[in-house]
Enzyme design. Structure first.
Site, PDB file in Angstrom:
ATOM      1  N   GLY A  14      89.421  42.566 -28.329  1.00 16.03           N
ATOM      2  CA  GLY A  14      89.733  43.890 -27.791  1.00 16.03           C
ATOM      3  C   GLY A  14      89.199  44.132 -26.393  1.00 16.03           C
ATOM      4  O   GLY A  14      89.595  45.097 -25.736  1.00 16.03           O
ATOM      5  N   VAL A  15      88.303  43.258 -25.924  1.00 13.19           N
ATOM      6  CA  VAL A  15      87.780  43.402 -24.554  1.00 13.19           C
ATOM      7  C   VAL A  15      88.897  43.074 -23.573  1.00 13.19           C
ATOM      8  O   VAL A  15      89.695  42.158 -23.804  1.00 13.19           O
ATOM      9  CB  VAL A  15      86.569  42.451 -24.359  1.00 13.19           C
ATOM     10  CG1 VAL A  15      86.185  42.322 -22.884  1.00 13.19           C
ATOM     11  CG2 VAL A  15      85.381  42.927 -25.195  1.00 13.19           C
ATOM     12  N   LEU A  20      93.350  38.683 -12.590  1.00 14.13           N
ATOM     13  CA  LEU A  20      93.090  37.954 -11.346  1.00 14.13           C
ATOM     14  C   LEU A  20      91.640  38.174 -10.935  1.00 14.13           C
ATOM     15  O   LEU A  20      91.147  39.309 -10.965  1.00 14.13           O
ATOM     16  CB  LEU A  20      94.033  38.486 -10.260  1.00 14.13           C
ATOM     17  CG  LEU A  20      94.088  37.777  -8.934  1.00 14.13           C
ATOM     18  CD1 LEU A  20      94.565  36.329  -9.092  1.00 14.13           C
ATOM     19  CD2 LEU A  20      95.025  38.518  -7.981  1.00 14.13           C
ATOM     20  N   GLY A  21      90.971  37.079 -10.557  1.00 12.56           N
ATOM     21  CA  GLY A  21      89.577  37.201 -10.129  1.00 12.56           C
ATOM     22  C   GLY A  21      89.260  36.189  -9.053  1.00 12.56           C
ATOM     23  O   GLY A  21      90.128  35.422  -8.612  1.00 12.56           O
ATOM     24  N   LEU A  22      88.003  36.182  -8.638  1.00 14.07           N
ATOM     25  CA  LEU A  22      87.548  35.232  -7.608  1.00 14.07           C
ATOM     26  C   LEU A  22      86.762  34.113  -8.277  1.00 14.07           C
ATOM     27  O   LEU A  22      85.805  34.375  -9.019  1.00 14.07           O
ATOM     28  CB  LEU A  22      86.631  35.940  -6.597  1.00 14.07           C
ATOM     29  CG  LEU A  22      86.074  35.019  -5.496  1.00 14.07           C
ATOM     30  CD1 LEU A  22      87.154  34.732  -4.444  1.00 14.07           C
ATOM     31  CD2 LEU A  22      84.840  35.633  -4.831  1.00 14.07           C
ATOM     32  N   GLY A  23      87.140  32.861  -7.991  1.00 15.81           N
ATOM     33  CA  GLY A  23      86.350  31.713  -8.427  1.00 15.81           C
ATOM     34  C   GLY A  23      85.410  31.282  -7.322  1.00 15.81           C
ATOM     35  O   GLY A  23      85.703  31.468  -6.134  1.00 15.81           O
ATOM     36  N   ASP A  48      84.182  34.538 -11.304  1.00 16.24           N
ATOM     37  CA  ASP A  48      84.018  33.391 -12.201  1.00 16.24           C
ATOM     38  C   ASP A  48      83.050  32.388 -11.580  1.00 16.24           C
ATOM     39  O   ASP A  48      83.361  31.765 -10.568  1.00 16.24           O
ATOM     40  CB  ASP A  48      85.375  32.701 -12.421  1.00 16.24           C
ATOM     41  CG  ASP A  48      85.253  31.517 -13.359  1.00 16.24           C
ATOM     42  OD1 ASP A  48      85.426  31.724 -14.577  1.00 16.24           O
ATOM     43  OD2 ASP A  48      84.963  30.399 -12.890  1.00 16.24           O
ATOM     44  N   TYR A  53      77.599  25.461 -10.887  1.00 14.09           N
ATOM     45  CA  TYR A  53      78.038  25.680  -9.504  1.00 14.09           C
ATOM     46  C   TYR A  53      76.854  25.924  -8.561  1.00 14.09           C
ATOM     47  O   TYR A  53      77.042  26.004  -7.338  1.00 14.09           O
ATOM     48  CB  TYR A  53      79.010  26.867  -9.401  1.00 14.09           C
ATOM     49  CG  TYR A  53      80.301  26.732 -10.173  1.00 14.09           C
ATOM     50  CD1 TYR A  53      80.674  25.525 -10.762  1.00 14.09           C
ATOM     51  CD2 TYR A  53      81.157  27.817 -10.321  1.00 14.09           C
ATOM     52  CE1 TYR A  53      81.855  25.415 -11.477  1.00 14.09           C
ATOM     53  CE2 TYR A  53      82.342  27.712 -11.037  1.00 14.09           C
ATOM     54  CZ  TYR A  53      82.679  26.510 -11.615  1.00 14.09           C
ATOM     55  OH  TYR A  53      83.851  26.418 -12.329  1.00 14.09           O
ATOM     56  N   LYS A  78      79.260  29.978 -17.181  1.00 11.58           N
ATOM     57  CA  LYS A  78      79.510  28.882 -18.121  1.00 11.58           C
ATOM     58  C   LYS A  78      78.249  28.067 -18.355  1.00 11.58           C
ATOM     59  O   LYS A  78      77.451  27.880 -17.428  1.00 11.58           O
ATOM     60  CB  LYS A  78      80.609  27.957 -17.579  1.00 11.58           C
ATOM     61  CG  LYS A  78      81.813  28.678 -17.005  1.00 11.58           C
ATOM     62  CD  LYS A  78      82.902  27.751 -16.534  1.00 11.58           C
ATOM     63  CE  LYS A  78      83.950  28.511 -15.730  1.00 11.58           C
ATOM     64  NZ  LYS A  78      83.607  28.700 -14.318  1.00 11.58           N
ATOM     65  N   HIS A 111      81.430  24.955 -20.704  1.00 15.59           N
ATOM     66  CA  HIS A 111      82.152  24.461 -19.518  1.00 15.59           C
ATOM     67  C   HIS A 111      83.112  23.319 -19.847  1.00 15.59           C
ATOM     68  O   HIS A 111      84.175  23.192 -19.229  1.00 15.59           O
ATOM     69  CB  HIS A 111      81.124  24.003 -18.472  1.00 15.59           C
ATOM     70  CG  HIS A 111      81.613  24.065 -17.065  1.00 15.59           C
ATOM     71  ND1 HIS A 111      80.846  24.503 -16.025  1.00 15.59           N
ATOM     72  CD2 HIS A 111      82.811  23.752 -16.513  1.00 15.59           C
ATOM     73  CE1 HIS A 111      81.536  24.444 -14.902  1.00 15.59           C
ATOM     74  NE2 HIS A 111      82.739  23.993 -15.175  1.00 15.59           N
TER      75      HIS A 111
HETATM   76  P1  NDP Z   1      92.108  26.803  -6.188  1.00 16.74           P
HETATM   77  O1  NDP Z   1      93.452  26.485  -6.700  1.00 16.74           O
HETATM   78  O2  NDP Z   1      91.580  28.169  -6.328  1.00 16.74           O
HETATM   79  O3  NDP Z   1      92.077  26.353  -4.672  1.00 16.74           O
HETATM   80  C1  NDP Z   1      90.958  26.552  -3.869  1.00 16.74           C
HETATM   81  C2  NDP Z   1      91.225  25.848  -2.537  1.00 16.74           C
HETATM   82  O4  NDP Z   1      92.340  26.449  -1.885  1.00 16.74           O
HETATM   83  C3  NDP Z   1      90.061  25.959  -1.621  1.00 16.74           C
HETATM   84  O5  NDP Z   1      90.028  24.764  -0.871  1.00 16.74           O
HETATM   85  C4  NDP Z   1      90.418  27.142  -0.720  1.00 16.74           C
HETATM   86  O6  NDP Z   1      89.826  26.955   0.529  1.00 16.74           O
HETATM   87  C5  NDP Z   1      91.930  27.057  -0.662  1.00 16.74           C
HETATM   88  N1  NDP Z   1      92.600  28.361  -0.616  1.00 16.74           N
HETATM   89  C6  NDP Z   1      92.240  29.509  -1.210  1.00 16.74           C
HETATM   90  N2  NDP Z   1      93.112  30.488  -0.970  1.00 16.74           N
HETATM   91  C7  NDP Z   1      94.079  29.947  -0.197  1.00 16.74           C
HETATM   92  C8  NDP Z   1      95.247  30.469   0.384  1.00 16.74           C
HETATM   93  N3  NDP Z   1      95.601  31.743   0.232  1.00 16.74           N
HETATM   94  N4  NDP Z   1      96.014  29.627   1.127  1.00 16.74           N
HETATM   95  C9  NDP Z   1      95.675  28.345   1.298  1.00 16.74           C
HETATM   96  N5  NDP Z   1      94.565  27.784   0.750  1.00 16.74           N
HETATM   97  C10 NDP Z   1      93.770  28.591   0.024  1.00 16.74           C
HETATM   98  O7  NDP Z   1      91.153  25.720  -6.858  1.00 16.74           O
HETATM   99  P2  NDP Z   1      89.670  25.682  -7.469  1.00 16.74           P
HETATM  100  O8  NDP Z   1      89.549  24.329  -8.065  1.00 16.74           O
HETATM  101  O9  NDP Z   1      88.678  26.120  -6.503  1.00 16.74           O
HETATM  102  O10 NDP Z   1      89.718  26.673  -8.703  1.00 16.74           O
HETATM  103  C11 NDP Z   1      89.460  28.052  -8.616  1.00 16.74           C
HETATM  104  C12 NDP Z   1      88.315  28.441  -9.522  1.00 16.74           C
HETATM  105  O11 NDP Z   1      88.537  27.951 -10.841  1.00 16.74           O
HETATM  106  C13 NDP Z   1      86.970  27.833  -9.136  1.00 16.74           C
HETATM  107  O12 NDP Z   1      86.382  28.455  -8.054  1.00 16.74           O
HETATM  108  C14 NDP Z   1      86.212  28.001 -10.410  1.00 16.74           C
HETATM  109  O13 NDP Z   1      85.785  29.332 -10.550  1.00 16.74           O
HETATM  110  C15 NDP Z   1      87.276  27.648 -11.441  1.00 16.74           C
HETATM  111  N6  NDP Z   1      87.243  26.228 -11.809  1.00 16.74           N
HETATM  112  C16 NDP Z   1      86.837  25.921 -13.081  1.00 16.74           C
HETATM  113  C17 NDP Z   1      86.783  24.632 -13.512  1.00 16.74           C
HETATM  114  C18 NDP Z   1      86.333  24.337 -14.892  1.00 16.74           C
HETATM  115  O14 NDP Z   1      86.084  23.169 -15.215  1.00 16.74           O
HETATM  116  N7  NDP Z   1      86.195  25.331 -15.752  1.00 16.74           N
HETATM  117  C19 NDP Z   1      87.142  23.499 -12.640  1.00 16.74           C
HETATM  118  C20 NDP Z   1      87.578  23.912 -11.320  1.00 16.74           C
HETATM  119  C21 NDP Z   1      87.634  25.231 -10.957  1.00 16.74           C
HETATM  120  P3  NDP Z   1      88.890  28.065   1.275  1.00 16.74           P
HETATM  121  O15 NDP Z   1      87.732  28.412   0.422  1.00 16.74           O
HETATM  122  O16 NDP Z   1      88.504  27.341   2.524  1.00 16.74           O
HETATM  123  O17 NDP Z   1      89.813  29.229   1.548  1.00 16.74           O
END
Ligand code: NDP
Length: 299
Positions: A14-15, A20-23, A48, A53, A78, A111
């Site tokens: 229910g949460v 969309l968020g920031l990784g 996230d 990390y 995680k 993780h």
């Molecule tokens: P993303 O698909 O989010 O891509 C990130 C890359 O794309 C970075 O190099 C970033 O560079 C670039 N980027 C971001 N926005 C744009 C844009 N609008 N146009 C062009 N390039 C862009 O991949 P991630 O692997 O970073 O995944 C996102 C999140 O998922 C991670 O931050 C993490 O929170 C999570 N994650 C979890 C994993 C798991 O095992 N559970 C594994 C991998 C990721 P810049 O910063 O220079 O903009």
């Protein structure tokens, strides 16, 4: 851009979680605080992170500096595999709360599965069940679990994971796993939603990712949006969670500016058809303390 424009997904307890968020994977600690603060000021309400990390402290600092009340922000972190096992998970969780400077997290994920030590994986999840019962985690789940380990975990524990966070982007759409999630009531949350893993793996170049695919760039031109916005809109249309990472303020804003257009069913299907069925990340089933010896420092 206001928080009210962020669609939310409802978890199996229910949460609600923002879609969309920031990784912040690979966000350098010295850039993470500003990235989190910028995102929250732009309207993001989900961050996230992960113990592995090495930037939970900076995430916490960004949250505090933003001025956005803690209870309006959905914080995911995680447990890393070096803290698997029941007692170790208690230590790992406490350390994450301490580093973040929060009393609870909104979502706590394992993780990775560790296939060679799966009993420890299950014990860690049982510890997470106690964090849920205590209200110190509002929801719990997993990441990088394939069907077999997901089913084994569910058969061995009491709480069905609320989320499985997995690699998912237009070149790797995971239809079978998504179907299983739907059957089990698990939200699919996409990591590397822009296909980042295809670009930052050693030896890759930018032309390997979906952001330069003509199907995506044509839609971007048609809608006057960027390729990243089209891809993130595709995630929203599907009902996935997505957590794009950027440390650049203009991209953080760009990635959240996806609520003023929609894709048609045909356009979504056209992006679905880009699936290559090949993961860009390491095979989660091969991950173990031996193959990935990173240890989180909880001191
Ligand atoms: P993303 O698909 O989010 O891509 C990130 C890359 O794309 C970075 O190099 C970033 O560079 C670039 N980027 C971001 N926005 C744009 C844009 N609008 N146009 C062009 N390039 C862009 O991949 P991630 O692997 O970073 O995944 C996102 C999140 O998922 C991670 O931050 C993490 O929170 C999570 N994650 C979890 C994993 C798991 O095992 N559970 C594994 C991998 C990721 P810049 O910063 O220079 O903009």
């Amino acid at each position: 851009m206001t928080p009210a424009t962020t669609p939310a997904l409802t978890l199996n307890n229910g949460v609600t979680i923002p879609a969309l968020g920031l990784g912040v994977f690979q966000s350098p600690p010295e850039e993470t605080t500003a990235a989190v603060e910028t995102a929250l000021r732009d309207g993001y309400r989900l961050i996230d992170t992960a113990a592995a990390y090495d930037n939970e402290r900076e995430v916490g600092e960004g949250i505090r500096r933003s001025g956005v009340p803690r209870d309006e922000i959905f914080v995911t972190t995680k447990l890393w595999i070096s803290d698997y096992g029941y007692d170790s998970a208690l230590v790992g969780f406490e350390a994450s709360l301490r580093r973040l400077g929060v009393d609870n997290v909104d979502l706590y994920l394992l993780h990775q599965p560790v296939p060679t030590h799966f009993e420890d994986t299950i014990s860690a999840y049982k510890a997470a069940e106690t964090f849920l019962a205590e209200g110190r985690a509002r929801a719990i789940g997993v990441s990088n679990f394939g069907p077999e380990h997901l089913r084994t975990l569910i058969d061995s524990t009491d709480v069905v994971p609320a989320v499985n966070q997995v690699e998912l982007h237009p070149y790797f759409t995971q239809p079978a796993l998504r179907e299983l999630h739907a059957e089990l009531g698990i939200v699919t949350q996409a990591w590397s939603p822009l296909g980042g893993v295809l670009v930052y793996v050693p030896g890759a170049d930018e032309s390997h990712g979906p952001l330069t695919d003509p199907v995506i760039t044509d839609l971007a031109a048609q809608y006057g949006k960027t390729p990243a916005q089209v891809v993130l809109r595709w995630h929203i249309e599907h009902g996935f969670g997505a957590i794009p990472k950027s440390v650049k303020p203009h991209r953080i804003a760009e990635n959240f500016d996806v609520f003023d257009f929609t894709l048609t069913v045909e356009e979504v299907a056209g992006i679905d058809a880009l699936d290559k069925g090949v993961s860009g990340g390491p095979d989660p089933e091969q991950l173990s303390p031996e193959t990935y010896p990173k240890v989180v420092d909880n001191s």
